[in-house]
Design a protein around this motif. Structure first.
Motif, short mmCIF file in Angstrom:
data_model
loop_
_atom_site.label_atom_id
_atom_site.label_comp_id
_atom_site.label_asym_id
_atom_site.label_seq_id
_atom_site.Cartn_x
_atom_site.Cartn_y
_atom_site.Cartn_z
N ALA A 11 0.79 -1.17 0.03
CA ALA A 11 0.01 0.13 -0.22
C ALA A 11 0.84 1.29 0.09
O ALA A 11 0.38 2.45 0.09
CB ALA A 11 -0.91 0.07 1.15
N VAL A 53 -1.48 -12.76 0.94
CA VAL A 53 -2.46 -11.72 1.54
C VAL A 53 -1.63 -10.43 1.30
O VAL A 53 -0.77 -9.71 1.83
CB VAL A 53 -2.60 -11.96 3.07
CG1 VAL A 53 -3.36 -10.90 3.77
CG2 VAL A 53 -2.84 -13.48 3.59
N PHE A 54 -2.51 -9.79 0.36
CA PHE A 54 -1.88 -8.49 -0.16
C PHE A 54 -2.58 -7.44 0.93
O PHE A 54 -3.76 -7.31 0.76
CB PHE A 54 -2.15 -8.04 -1.59
CG PHE A 54 -1.53 -8.73 -2.64
CD1 PHE A 54 0.07 -8.58 -2.69
CD2 PHE A 54 -1.91 -9.46 -3.65
CE1 PHE A 54 0.85 -9.14 -3.49
CE2 PHE A 54 -1.21 -10.03 -4.64
CZ PHE A 54 0.14 -9.64 -4.53
N ILE A 55 -1.51 -6.49 1.38
CA ILE A 55 -2.19 -5.21 2.12
C ILE A 55 -2.23 -4.00 1.17
O ILE A 55 -1.13 -3.73 0.87
CB ILE A 55 -1.47 -5.15 3.56
CG1 ILE A 55 -1.07 -6.56 4.21
CG2 ILE A 55 -1.85 -4.11 4.28
CD1 ILE A 55 -2.36 -7.03 4.98
N THR A 56 -3.33 -3.69 0.80
CA THR A 56 -3.43 -3.05 -0.38
C THR A 56 -4.07 -1.44 -0.10
O THR A 56 -4.62 -1.47 1.27
CB THR A 56 -4.12 -3.76 -1.55
OG1 THR A 56 -3.96 -3.24 -2.65
CG2 THR A 56 -5.31 -4.28 -1.27
N ASN A 57 -4.07 -0.83 -1.38
CA ASN A 57 -5.17 0.47 -1.13
C ASN A 57 -5.77 0.70 -2.32
O ASN A 57 -5.69 -0.19 -3.27
CB ASN A 57 -4.27 1.70 -0.62
CG ASN A 57 -3.15 2.17 -1.87
OD1 ASN A 57 -3.57 1.79 -2.99
ND2 ASN A 57 -2.26 2.73 -1.79
N LYS A 60 -4.36 0.12 -6.07
CA LYS A 60 -3.28 -1.14 -6.41
C LYS A 60 -4.08 -2.00 -6.91
O LYS A 60 -3.52 -3.38 -6.71
CB LYS A 60 -2.60 -1.26 -4.98
CG LYS A 60 -1.87 -0.30 -4.40
CD LYS A 60 -0.63 -0.05 -5.06
CE LYS A 60 0.33 1.04 -4.17
NZ LYS A 60 1.59 0.82 -4.19
N SER A 61 -5.29 -1.83 -7.52
CA SER A 61 -5.95 -3.20 -8.16
C SER A 61 -5.47 -3.67 -9.27
O SER A 61 -5.19 -5.06 -9.44
CB SER A 61 -7.50 -2.90 -8.40
OG SER A 61 -7.32 -1.84 -9.25
N GLU A 64 -3.66 -7.11 -7.85
CA GLU A 64 -4.43 -8.52 -7.73
C GLU A 64 -5.06 -8.64 -9.28
O GLU A 64 -4.96 -9.98 -9.46
CB GLU A 64 -5.97 -8.10 -6.80
CG GLU A 64 -5.43 -7.73 -5.49
CD GLU A 64 -6.29 -6.41 -5.23
OE1 GLU A 64 -5.76 -5.16 -5.57
OE2 GLU A 64 -7.30 -6.62 -4.36
N ILE A 98 -5.31 -15.52 -3.93
CA ILE A 98 -5.17 -13.91 -3.40
C ILE A 98 -5.96 -13.73 -2.25
O ILE A 98 -7.14 -13.85 -2.59
CB ILE A 98 -5.23 -13.13 -4.60
CG1 ILE A 98 -4.10 -13.54 -5.62
CG2 ILE A 98 -5.08 -11.55 -3.97
CD1 ILE A 98 -2.84 -13.26 -5.28
N SER A 100 -7.17 -9.93 -0.35
CA SER A 100 -6.89 -8.63 -0.30
C SER A 100 -7.46 -7.95 0.88
O SER A 100 -8.60 -8.15 1.36
CB SER A 100 -7.34 -8.19 -1.60
OG SER A 100 -6.55 -8.49 -2.57
N ARG A 102 -7.50 -4.03 2.64
CA ARG A 102 -7.37 -2.57 2.56
C ARG A 102 -6.49 -2.15 3.75
O ARG A 102 -7.17 -2.28 4.91
CB ARG A 102 -8.73 -2.02 2.35
CG ARG A 102 -9.30 -2.09 0.94
CD ARG A 102 -8.57 -1.11 -0.09
NE ARG A 102 -9.23 -1.59 -1.34
CZ ARG A 102 -9.92 -0.51 -1.89
NH1 ARG A 102 -10.02 0.94 -1.57
NH2 ARG A 102 -10.55 -0.74 -3.17
#
Ligand code: G1P
Length: 288
Positions: A11, A53-57, A60-61, A64, A98, A100, A102
């Motif tokens: 993120a 496990v993506f810690i994303t915002n 950042k799609s 995925e 995956i 995800s 946020r």
């Protein structure tokens, strides 16, 4: 100690790589013919990890999407008989599961890991891999940590020796070397001043943690740069139940540093037999 999941925080803003990363996640910048994050995911898979496990915002799609099917593109490739390209993109879609999460506010690496709590808290242990750190060697970097974590039944972090003038870019550890390349960690400092670093052993973005880390993450206050630092929570872990550090063998490139990023590109391109000769011929005159 079973380890099935890896948490990959993605993120961050990628400010070091601007303007390239204005609208493209830094993790999607290509390193030769793949986005950097794919190398990290492949390293995890080689170590037997099944879930990412993506810690994303919100921006950042693309990350995925990269690990998902693109049916329209598949159809186009199928119709035009581009079998090899079709197989390559399908393989990426099928390489991993995956999850995800946020990270709604970017409050630091420790905060990013804390966001994964509900997904990993019933696991024996889990891996954390920083998307900027690309590692290559005989044995995948994260696997070297998993082997020690499983035999010693303790959390383990990856370290590498860095030159003295670079210590302030990293978390730095000190401790006793209990067997060659393995340390019982006593002290950790996030990005110390050059004259205050306890050693030159820098934390690189590979960790095997147990759910105990969440107790420490929930206790700490913002540290260096006003962020919730994973390094500070690891100090709690080291002082309480114990923490090991393993000197990772292999090469490492920091994709957020232009010189290292570009070297990584050339390194991978040189591994491609079809490209190698032509690339060397073109690079030689540039080097004068
Ligand atoms: C993070 C960690 C730091 C570690 C580094 C490795 O820092 O906080 O301890 O040495 O990753 O890449 P960042 O590079 O996110 O500022």
């Amino acid at each position: 100690m079973n380890i099935h999941k890896v948490v990959i925080p993605v993120a961050g803003w990628g400010t070091r790589s601007l303007p390239a990363t204005k609208n493209i996640p830094k993790e999607m910048l290509p390193v030769y013919n793949k986005p950097g994050v794919q190398y990290v995911v492949e390293e995890a898979i080689q170590a037997g990890i099944e879930d990412v496990v993506f810690i994303t915002n919100r921006d950042k799609s693309a990350i995925e999407d990269h690990f998902d099917y693109n049916l329209q593109l598949e159809m186009v490739l199928e119709r035009s008989g581009k079998e090899e390209a079709l197989a390559a993109i399908r393989q990426v879609a099928e390489m991993v599961r995956i999850i995800s999460i946020r990270q709604k506010r970017q409050l630091g690496l420790g905060h990013a890991v804390l966001c994964a709590k509900d997904v990993v808290r019933y696991d024996d242990a889990f891996a954390v891999m920083v998307g900027d750190d690309l590692m290559f060697g005989m044995s995948p970097g994260i696997r070297q940590l998993i082997e020690v974590a499983q035999s010693e039944r303790l959390p383990v972090i990856g370290v590498m020796e860095v030159p003295q003038d670079r210590v302030s870019r990293y978390g730095i550890i000190s401790g006793e070397e209990i067997s060659p390349g393995i340390y019982q960690v006593r002290k950790l400092v996030e990005k110390p001043r050059v004259d205050q670093a306890p050693s030159r052993l820098a934390i690189i973005g590979r960790y095997v943690l147990t759910p105990e880390i969440f107790v420490h993450l929930e206790k700490i206050s913002p540290g260096h740069g006003g962020e919730i630092q994973l390094t500070d929570a690891l100090q709690g872990q080291a002082s309480a139940r114990g923490l090991l550090a393993v000197k990772i063998r292999g090469m490492r490139f920091d994709a957020g540093d232009w010189a290292e990023y570009l070297t990584a590109n050339i390194y991978f391109a040189l591994q491609d037999e079809e490209l190698r000769e032509d690339l060397v011929r073109r690079l030689k005159p540039l080097l004068g």
